[in-house]
Design a protein around this motif. Sequence first.
Motif, PDB file in Angstrom:
ATOM      1  N   GLU A 182       0.800  -1.221   0.000  1.00  0.00           N
ATOM      2  CA  GLU A 182       0.000   0.000   0.000  1.00  0.00           C
ATOM      3  C   GLU A 182       0.835   1.274   0.000  1.00  0.00           C
ATOM      4  O   GLU A 182       0.279   2.379  -0.119  1.00  0.00           O
ATOM      5  N   ALA A 234      -5.671  -3.074   2.546  1.00  0.00           N
ATOM      6  CA  ALA A 234      -6.400  -2.162   1.656  1.00  0.00           C
ATOM      7  C   ALA A 234      -6.064  -2.499   0.203  1.00  0.00           C
ATOM      8  O   ALA A 234      -5.186  -1.864  -0.395  1.00  0.00           O
ATOM      9  N   VAL A 263      -6.025   0.377  -2.374  1.00  0.00           N
ATOM     10  CA  VAL A 263      -4.851   1.250  -2.237  1.00  0.00           C
ATOM     11  C   VAL A 263      -3.630   0.577  -2.858  1.00  0.00           C
ATOM     12  O   VAL A 263      -2.833   1.214  -3.564  1.00  0.00           O
ATOM     13  N   GLU A 305      -1.234   1.799  -5.970  1.00  0.00           N
ATOM     14  CA  GLU A 305       0.220   1.899  -5.928  1.00  0.00           C
ATOM     15  C   GLU A 305       0.866   1.138  -7.082  1.00  0.00           C
ATOM     16  O   GLU A 305       1.838   1.605  -7.680  1.00  0.00           O
TER      17      GLU A 305
END
Length: 242
Positions: free
Chosen positions: A96, A119, A122, A126
């Motif tokens: 993340e 997450a 997220v 990335e």
Amino acid sequence: MTPAGAGAPDQDPALRAAAGQTSHPGGTALTDHALTLAAPPSGGVVLDVGCGAGETVARLTDRYGLRGIGVEPSPASLAEGRRRHPGLPLLRGRAEALPLGSGSVDMVLAECVLSLVEAPGVALGEFARVLRPGGCLVLTDLYARDPAGTALLRALPAASCLRGARALADILGLLRRAGLRWCYGQDRSADLAAFTVQLIWGTGSASGLCCAVGSPSFPDLSRAVRAARPGYLLLIARTEGA
């Protein structure tokens, strides 16, 4: 790949003896198959997220002539990797919050990662961020073949990687929201079945798997497995505009 605070499955000697250094369904054969399909550019930069002790990073470099980089949250796994492969670029970090610049890699490899991160949206953001235009994400992971059972998976303890398995439609939705375009998918559930059998033969049970299959401490596991029918998949996605 291990979530922060959890014991690293790649450091379990029984698991390693039964399943090999990569400790994920399909092993190096599935990694090689995925690389053939994704076809990263010659000499390209490939990031292995959740690299463990760096076995796949070394393979990327030695077998394929790619510039492999690994990111791993476990200090113990990184220390082992640096002992085994001196000079290999193994970085401490989480999916993340990748410790790399934007647009810096040609391909991201995430094997058994998405189901473990806290997450996933997220993390996928990335992955998209660090990819160059036209860059490729190769994802292999658990998924719920019956979406109706995902609620039971979410009720499992955090130590079970099955808890993070999602329906295929949900995974594709996360990819789209991260700006990644799905290009290819393949069900690899036979690899998951073979991996589980390897563990049973090698350790006497499948409890060494991070999913803790058959563990008596997870009384709701059997019901969740029957409902969700977990499988394993290979997905390839590219950055938008590629």
